[in-house]
Design a protein around this motif. Structure first.
Motif, short mmCIF file in Angstrom:
data_model
loop_
_atom_site.label_atom_id
_atom_site.label_comp_id
_atom_site.label_asym_id
_atom_site.label_seq_id
_atom_site.Cartn_x
_atom_site.Cartn_y
_atom_site.Cartn_z
N ILE A 211 -54.85 -37.77 -55.74
CA ILE A 211 -54.56 -38.06 -57.14
C ILE A 211 -55.74 -37.51 -57.92
CG2 ILE A 211 -54.15 -39.82 -58.88
CD1 ILE A 211 -53.11 -41.65 -56.68
N LEU A 235 -51.19 -35.33 -57.15
CA LEU A 235 -50.60 -35.97 -58.31
C LEU A 235 -51.56 -35.73 -59.47
CD1 LEU A 235 -47.99 -37.73 -58.09
CD2 LEU A 235 -49.47 -39.72 -58.36
N LEU A 237 -52.88 -36.21 -63.18
CA LEU A 237 -52.82 -37.26 -64.18
C LEU A 237 -53.13 -36.72 -65.58
CD1 LEU A 237 -54.74 -40.17 -62.41
CD2 LEU A 237 -52.29 -39.66 -62.32
N GLN A 241 -53.19 -41.51 -68.38
CA GLN A 241 -53.04 -42.10 -67.05
C GLN A 241 -54.38 -42.33 -66.39
OE1 GLN A 241 -50.35 -39.06 -65.53
NE2 GLN A 241 -48.66 -40.55 -65.45
N ALA A 246 -55.13 -44.81 -63.05
CA ALA A 246 -54.19 -44.36 -62.03
C ALA A 246 -54.87 -43.61 -60.89
CB ALA A 246 -53.09 -43.50 -62.65
N LEU A 267 -47.34 -44.27 -64.35
CA LEU A 267 -46.80 -43.15 -63.58
C LEU A 267 -45.38 -42.81 -64.05
CD1 LEU A 267 -47.88 -44.05 -59.92
CD2 LEU A 267 -49.09 -42.63 -61.59
N GLN A 271 -43.70 -38.57 -60.58
CA GLN A 271 -44.90 -38.85 -59.81
C GLN A 271 -44.62 -39.88 -58.72
OE1 GLN A 271 -47.29 -39.88 -63.24
NE2 GLN A 271 -48.56 -38.05 -63.01
N ARG A 272 -43.84 -40.88 -59.02
CA ARG A 272 -43.47 -41.86 -58.00
C ARG A 272 -42.67 -41.21 -56.88
NH1 ARG A 272 -43.35 -47.46 -59.57
NH2 ARG A 272 -44.43 -47.78 -61.56
#
Length: 305
Positions: A211, A235, A237, A241, A246, A267, A271-272
């Motif tokens: 992330i 991921l 951000l 975020q 996050a 999110l 992204q999930r």
């Protein structure tokens, strides 16, 4: 080896296969409970995430912390040390105490209000006398700053450290942590102005995904190189975020990412779905009161290797 450029990092990374006996996630965790929870003005000098304008509720912080400990027990055994009213914001032990196999590392904190945390004899005795760990104590080193796994994100499966340099960690601190944690490679880079810890802008998920908040790095090529190293399983951000913590996430098992409820709510569905595609469930805990102190879930968790 310590490297400082994206090219040198990628070249070195390509030569380092995962360690045969290493595990990507910890075998246990330890927390320090809030006691008379409050915000330290000294820490706020270089932590823009602290909500100094807001009041805090010590009992609510304690309840959220208890819920965190119970939730994490779904993945690993969790030890909770009592808080100390003389260090009321000391709920982020990962900056002060860290472990490698059979070794306790004690960090060198920048601010005096947090240097007092390193003096705790009970945590040192737990690892030294009960678990039989050797101790590497950096807390008395006046020539460096090394705020452990706040500043240093570690790929435990490969023995690689990612060290963001800021007021909370200098190059001498990065070199000391490289030795203390027994790393094979450390990539040292500057965080963006105003960022204090690497683990607010970067999380490594069980050694196979990342992330990343690109605006948290001084050089945008740094997070791009990290993402490339992990097959672009990253991921990315937004600034909002990142502000929601996050990136302040942790994996304590191979298949779950833990982050705060505020972080998870930030999110997107895409992204999930990406996390799920990489084999991760999402675990969340409400830490909104504790987050006023400038850190979130990952900051609360000390790992036991």
């Amino acid at each position: 080896m310590i490297v400082a450029t994206p090219t040198d990092f990628l070249d070195a990374f390509a030569t380092l296969a995962p360690l045969p006996s290493a595990t990507a996630t910890a075998r246990g965790a330890f927390l320090v409970a809030p006691a008379d929870f409050s915000l330290a003005a000294e820490s706020a000098r270089d932590n823009r995430y602290m909500a100094m304008e807001q009041s805090v509720d010590p009992l609510r912080a304690l309840a959220q912390h208890q819920a965190l400990a119970q939730a994490l027990r779904a993945d690993v055994p969790v030890i909770v040390f009592p808080g100390d009213a003389t260090t009321p914001d000391a709920v982020f032990p990962n900056n002060v105490f860290g472990t490698a196999p059979d070794t306790l590392v004690v960090g060198r904190m920048r601010h005096a209000v947090r240097q007092r945390e390193a003096e705790r004899t009970d945590i040192r005795a737990f690892f030294g006398e009960l678990l039989g760990y050797d101790e590497i104590d950096l807390s008395g080193c006046d020539n460096l700053v090394a705020e452990l796994t706040g500043s240093l994100v570690i790929d435990r499966a490969r023995g690689i450290g990612y060290c963001g340099l800021s007021e909370r960690c200098d190059l001498a601190g990065a070199e000391a942590m490289h030795r203390a944690f027994g790393l094979r490679l450390t990539y040292a880079f500057e965080l963006a102005p105003g960022e204090y810890h690497t683990n607010v802008v970067f999380a490594l998920l069980a050694g196979r995904a990342a992330i990343l908040a690109a605006d948290g790095f001084a050089d945008p090529a740094v997070p791009q190189a990290i993402a490339q190293a992990y097959g672009n399983r990253a991921l990315w951000l937004s600034p909002a975020q990142k502000q929601a913590y996050a990136a302040n996430a942790i994996t304590l098992s191979e298949d779950r990412v833990w982050m705060s409820a505020v972080a998870a709510a930030s999110l997107t569905g895409e992204q999930r779905d990406a996390l799920a595609g990489w084999g991760f469930r999402l675990g969340t805990v409400d830490l909104s009161e504790i987050e006023k102190a400038g850190g979130s879930l990952r900051c609360c968790v000390g790992e036991i290797y």
